[in-house]
Scaffold this motif. Structure first.
Motif, PDB file in Angstrom:
ATOM      1  N   THR A 237      25.720  48.853  35.456  1.00 40.00           N
ATOM      2  CA  THR A 237      24.523  48.277  34.865  1.00 40.00           C
ATOM      3  C   THR A 237      24.614  46.765  34.988  1.00 40.00           C
ATOM      4  N   VAL A 238      23.473  46.105  35.090  1.00 32.07           N
ATOM      5  CA  VAL A 238      23.404  44.650  35.244  1.00 32.07           C
ATOM      6  C   VAL A 238      22.388  44.107  34.258  1.00 32.07           C
ATOM      7  N   GLY A 239      22.793  43.138  33.453  1.00 31.38           N
ATOM      8  CA  GLY A 239      21.863  42.528  32.501  1.00 31.38           C
ATOM      9  C   GLY A 239      22.600  41.674  31.489  1.00 31.38           C
ATOM     10  N   ASN A 240      21.914  40.695  30.930  1.00 38.35           N
ATOM     11  CA  ASN A 240      22.513  39.854  29.897  1.00 38.35           C
ATOM     12  C   ASN A 240      22.986  40.709  28.723  1.00 38.35           C
ATOM     13  N   LYS A 263      35.979  64.994  34.989  1.00 37.36           N
ATOM     14  CA  LYS A 263      35.947  64.007  36.062  1.00 37.36           C
ATOM     15  C   LYS A 263      36.184  62.608  35.496  1.00 37.36           C
ATOM     16  N   ASN A 264      37.083  61.844  36.125  1.00 37.50           N
ATOM     17  CA  ASN A 264      37.297  60.462  35.719  1.00 37.50           C
ATOM     18  C   ASN A 264      36.105  59.613  36.154  1.00 37.50           C
ATOM     19  N   PHE A 265      35.792  58.620  35.360  1.00 38.45           N
ATOM     20  CA  PHE A 265      34.682  57.733  35.710  1.00 38.45           C
ATOM     21  C   PHE A 265      35.015  56.305  35.300  1.00 38.45           C
ATOM     22  N   LYS A 266      34.309  55.381  35.935  1.00 37.95           N
ATOM     23  CA  LYS A 266      34.380  53.974  35.565  1.00 37.95           C
ATOM     24  C   LYS A 266      32.951  53.462  35.412  1.00 37.95           C
ATOM     25  N   CYS A 267      32.737  52.634  34.403  1.00 37.65           N
ATOM     26  CA  CYS A 267      31.454  51.963  34.231  1.00 37.65           C
ATOM     27  C   CYS A 267      31.700  50.462  34.245  1.00 37.65           C
ATOM     28  N   TYR A 268      30.966  49.755  35.095  1.00 35.84           N
ATOM     29  CA  TYR A 268      31.073  48.300  35.186  1.00 35.84           C
ATOM     30  C   TYR A 268      29.785  47.679  34.658  1.00 35.84           C
ATOM     31  N   ILE A 269      29.949  46.714  33.757  1.00 33.77           N
ATOM     32  CA  ILE A 269      28.812  46.033  33.140  1.00 33.77           C
ATOM     33  C   ILE A 269      28.833  44.581  33.590  1.00 33.77           C
ATOM     34  N   ILE A 270      27.810  44.185  34.341  1.00 24.71           N
ATOM     35  CA  ILE A 270      27.699  42.813  34.833  1.00 24.71           C
ATOM     36  C   ILE A 270      26.755  42.035  33.930  1.00 24.71           C
ATOM     37  N   GLY A 271      27.203  40.881  33.440  1.00 25.93           N
ATOM     38  CA  GLY A 271      26.342  40.037  32.612  1.00 25.93           C
ATOM     39  C   GLY A 271      27.126  39.315  31.532  1.00 25.93           C
ATOM     40  N   GLU A 272      26.552  38.237  31.033  1.00 25.49           N
ATOM     41  CA  GLU A 272      27.123  37.470  29.932  1.00 25.49           C
ATOM     42  C   GLU A 272      26.135  37.433  28.785  1.00 25.49           C
ATOM     43  N   GLY A 273      26.624  37.154  27.573  1.00 26.60           N
ATOM     44  CA  GLY A 273      25.723  37.039  26.435  1.00 26.60           C
ATOM     45  C   GLY A 273      26.467  37.094  25.115  1.00 26.60           C
ATOM     46  N   ASN A 291      37.865  53.079  30.879  1.00 23.34           N
ATOM     47  CA  ASN A 291      36.670  53.574  31.572  1.00 23.34           C
ATOM     48  C   ASN A 291      35.573  52.531  31.759  1.00 23.34           C
ATOM     49  N   ILE A 292      35.493  51.574  30.833  1.00 23.64           N
ATOM     50  CA  ILE A 292      34.398  50.605  30.863  1.00 23.64           C
ATOM     51  C   ILE A 292      34.959  49.197  30.969  1.00 23.64           C
ATOM     52  N   GLN A 293      34.414  48.426  31.881  1.00 20.76           N
ATOM     53  CA  GLN A 293      34.881  47.063  32.093  1.00 20.76           C
ATOM     54  C   GLN A 293      33.702  46.101  32.105  1.00 20.76           C
ATOM     55  N   LEU A 294      33.808  45.036  31.305  1.00 18.10           N
ATOM     56  CA  LEU A 294      32.817  43.961  31.312  1.00 18.10           C
ATOM     57  C   LEU A 294      33.231  42.951  32.378  1.00 18.10           C
ATOM     58  N   LEU A 295      32.380  42.738  33.358  1.00 17.23           N
ATOM     59  CA  LEU A 295      32.715  41.863  34.481  1.00 17.23           C
ATOM     60  C   LEU A 295      32.264  40.430  34.288  1.00 17.23           C
ATOM     61  N   GLY A 296      31.421  40.171  33.270  1.00 17.90           N
ATOM     62  CA  GLY A 296      30.904  38.824  33.077  1.00 17.90           C
ATOM     63  C   GLY A 296      29.824  38.500  34.097  1.00 17.90           C
ATOM     64  N   LYS A 297      29.577  37.199  34.267  1.00 15.58           N
ATOM     65  CA  LYS A 297      28.552  36.749  35.209  1.00 15.58           C
ATOM     66  C   LYS A 297      29.105  36.795  36.626  1.00 15.58           C
ATOM     67  N   ILE A 298      28.308  37.343  37.529  1.00 14.41           N
ATOM     68  CA  ILE A 298      28.694  37.439  38.934  1.00 14.41           C
ATOM     69  C   ILE A 298      27.580  36.805  39.765  1.00 14.41           C
ATOM     70  N   GLU A 302      26.573  38.406  45.251  1.00 14.85           N
ATOM     71  CA  GLU A 302      27.704  39.338  45.251  1.00 14.85           C
ATOM     72  C   GLU A 302      27.361  40.664  44.573  1.00 14.85           C
ATOM     73  N   ILE A 303      26.250  40.696  43.869  1.00 14.50           N
ATOM     74  CA  ILE A 303      25.869  41.912  43.150  1.00 14.50           C
ATOM     75  C   ILE A 303      25.622  43.095  44.087  1.00 14.50           C
ATOM     76  N   PRO A 304      25.062  42.883  45.314  1.00 16.94           N
ATOM     77  CA  PRO A 304      24.910  44.033  46.221  1.00 16.94           C
ATOM     78  C   PRO A 304      26.224  44.745  46.525  1.00 16.94           C
ATOM     79  N   ASN A 305      27.337  44.013  46.494  1.00 11.92           N
ATOM     80  CA  ASN A 305      28.642  44.650  46.716  1.00 11.92           C
ATOM     81  C   ASN A 305      28.923  45.697  45.650  1.00 11.92           C
ATOM     82  N   TRP A 306      28.662  45.333  44.398  1.00 11.81           N
ATOM     83  CA  TRP A 306      28.910  46.254  43.295  1.00 11.81           C
ATOM     84  C   TRP A 306      27.909  47.402  43.304  1.00 11.81           C
TER      85      TRP A 306
END
Length: 410
Positions: A237-240, A263-273, A291-298, A302-306
């Protein structure tokens, strides 16, 4: 279609992305400008930013913290040029009190008008993004320079602000009355503008060619580089990190997903706030740190990579206009779940392209959608998604905008 190669366009917007990636800003405006620039002699983008004298001193003054904590202070952004696009960040005085909020449009106009004179900027058409205060500023410039004005209403400025009270209703109607062409990005927004007594052209946001489907070999390389597991289900997901983006419900739904799937899963959260610490604690409370990682501002490019590395994109917002990220994920040929808000259900009208979360605050409903999408992932037709996404490229969207310009520029 008319050729504008001898014409200059003036674009007024809020937080336009700067040349040094200090702010990402409204990337959907930049995507539009980059495409439109192919058709103009020059495009001047003006993004006025608020400032407070001696802000560094003020921020450290505890007795003024009730004011400074509300200030949306931007970095000291530098003007820059990119081919035939010139970007300017004039400053205007602003404080988070009613007097300055009410006068924001006039203060922005003064700053922009001063810039136009100092830089000898000449233009043939004004395009303001957001009705307040860019649209208000556009009206003032139209009146002074006698140039036609287009306003695109995007979200809060359309479905909320005009209906807050009589003051804002009158203010917004006055802006729309003096606009030569009103554009907005969703059917819901069109209906809101109709309620105000005006017609609007529906032209959604688009995505640029950075957002495309990568070859599998490239995705494998990216997963190695980004340390994304290749054998796990990847959710993005991507958002502030703010209330309206509703990452809290996503995290709660993933607690249920974790309890119900082997099933193992990972969730990546892109954004700052400002909700960062709260979300980190929530992830720890639910024992989801693996399972869940906050990636901060990207950086936006570079977002198309994710996006290309994910299996499912989730946009659980409580409110939206017509979010650009929705078109970007479609451009990357990915399936998504989006809330039943703004223009999302109009775009994801068929389950071939995505699923609709009817109640964005219901973690059980979101869990069921995520779980069902995972269990039926082999049934997703990515060729259909790809064909559908092509209709939202900036090239196609800007053809519609240029047709509207043609009606206004002699």
């Amino acid at each position: 279609m008319k050729n504008f190669k001898d014409k200059n366009l003036l674009v007024i917007t809020r937080f336009y992305p700067d040349g040094e990636n200090l702010i990402i800003g409204d990337s959907f405006v930049k995507g539009q400008v980059d495409e439109l620039a192919k058709n103009f002699n020059k495009i001047y983008v003006v993004s006025p930013i608020p400032y407070v004298p001696a802000v560094s001193t003020l921020k450290n003054a505890k007795f003024l913290s009730f004011i400074t904590k509300k200030l949306d202070i931007k970095p000291d952004l530098k003007n820059y040029k990119d081919k035939n696009v010139e970007v300017y960040y004039p400053k205007y005085l602003h404080l988070p009190v009613s007097k300055f909020r009410n006068e924001m449009g006039d203060n922005q106009f003064k700053a922009i008008d001063k810039l136009l004179k100092s830089q000898n900027i000449e233009f043939d058409l004004i395009h303001s993004h957001f009705i307040w205060g860019s649209g208000y500023t556009g009206v003032k410039l139209k009146e002074k320079y006698g140039k036609p004005l287009v306003i695109t209403g995007h979200g809060f400025d359309v479905y909320d602000l005009p209906f807050k009270d009589e003051y804002w209703n009158t203010k917004i109607k006055g802006i729309l009355k003096n606009t030569d062409k009103i554009i907005t990005v969703s059917e819901k927004n069109v209906k809101c503008i109709n309620k105000l007594g005006y017609d609007a052209e529906l032209i959604p946001n688009g995505y640029n060619n950075l957002f495309k489907n990568f070859e599998k070999s490239h995705v494998d390389e990216l997963k190695d580089k980004l340390k994304i597991p290749k054998d796990e289900y990847i959710i993005l997901t991507v958002g502030n990190l703010i209330e309206i983006k509703n990452q809290e419900t996503l995290i709660k739904s993933l607690k249920l997903f974790n309890e119900n799937q082997t099933k193992n899963f990972k969730c990546y959260i892109i954004g700052e706030g400002h909700l960062k610490e709260y979300l980190i604690n929530l992830i720890k409370e639910y024992d989801l740190s693996d399972n869940i990682q906050l990636l901060g501002k990207i950086p936006h490019d570079e977002i198309p990579n994710w996006m290309n590395c994910c299996d499912l994109f989730v946009l659980p917002s409580l409110n939206e206009g017509n979010p650009t990220v929705m078109f970007e994920i479609l451009g990357c040929n990915k399936y998504m779940i989006g809330s039943n808000v703004g223009g999302i259900p109009n775009i994801l009208y068929d389950e071939k392209y995505g699923r609709i979360l009817k109640n964005p605050k219901d973690e059980n409903e979101l869990f069921n959608l995520i779980n069902d999408t995972y269990l039926n992932k082999e049934l997703i037709d990515y060729n259909e998604i790809s064909k559908y996404a092509n209709s939202f490229s900036w090239e196609i969207i800007c053809e519609k905008i240029l047709k509207e310009y043609t009606k206004l520029i002699i």
